[in-house]
Design an enzyme around this catalytic site. Structure first.
Site: not given
Length: 266
Positions: A140, A120
């Protein structure tokens, strides 16, 4: 130069090198690391002698994502760091380049794991160089979580949509070669050399006129997601003032005189 327990700051010429420095945890994001990262971005922007930033990790790893203990408030951090996060609940997003984009170019030098929060943060950088054994991925969904660091928005804008959704929905790891093929990183280099290649690239950036470099980056960011006519109008807004700078005149003189230009940010 600033720094924290898990973030070191070094100056290499006109480049500020920020190193995620928690190798025993594969540089998992802690509160001190995030606080140091944000301080580093601010330092780079405030110091006109800094022309680029390199982001890397210590110990053969880039970043293995958020330390879940830190996410729960139980990870390593002193009282002053915790107070900063209480005072600014947005601080971790600024550190991770979700809610803050430095005006200076940011070059990522990736060795080893660059997964979850590491991938990210990577999406907030401008130029990305990866070692051959680097590993990428957004894990995730495998943990019942959501990649809330900006990936559901940025990733489909940065790589083809089908590749973005595959990465987001499968949660599988990606090799450096595959990351290069889909456009997540720009270049794959031998293991142990990512930082050297990043610094070489930074030196090329640093040799250019800083006002022009920063205007180009600002124009690219401002145009993201806009229809072409609006984006082209913004390009003129960012580009025209550059032609009126002393640095633009110096660039033309240096070319005519066949010498290196000396830019003064003026």
């Amino acid at each position: 130069m600033t720094g924290t327990a898990h973030l070191t700051v070094e100056r290499v010429g006109a480049t500020l090198v920020l190193t995620l420095d928690r190798p025993e945890a594969r540089n998992a994001l802690s509160l001190p690391m995030l606080a140091g990262l944000y301080d580093g971005w601010l330092e780079a922007d405030a110091d006109d002698s800094v022309r680029s930033v390199v982001l890397t990790g210590a110990g053969g790893a880039f970043c293995s994502g958020m330390d879940l203990k830190a996410l729960a408030g139980a990870g390593p951090a002193d009282d002053d760091v915790r107070a900063r996060f209480r005072a600014d609940p947005d601080l971790h997003w600024k550190a991770m380049l979700r809610h803050h984009r430095p005006r200076k170019p940011v070059i990522a030098a990736v060795e080893g794991p660059c997964v979850a929060g590491g991938t990210e943060i990577l999406q907030g950088t401008d130029i990305r160089i990866a070692a051959r054994s680097a590993v990428f991925g957004l894990f995730e969904v495998r943990r019942g979580l959501f990649p809330i660091g900006g990936s559901t928005v940025r990733l489909p804008r940065q790589i083809p949509r089908t590749h973005a959704l595959e990465m987001l929905l499968t949660g599988r790891p990606y090799t450096a070669e595959e990351a290069e093929r889909i456009g997540l990183v720009g270049r794959v280099v031998p293991d142990g050399t990512a930082l050297d290649h990043a610094l070489e690239t930074a030196a090329l950036v640093n040799a250019n006129a800083p006002l022009a470099v920063e205007a180009v980056k600002a124009a690219v960011l401002a145009a993201e997601g806009l229809p072409e006519p609006e984006a082209l109008a913004l390009e003129l807004d960012h580009g025209r003032p550059v032609f009126d700078t002393d640095d633009a005149k110096e660039g033309a003189r240096a070319f005519a005189e066949k010498r290196p230009a000396v830019y003064r940010r003026a």
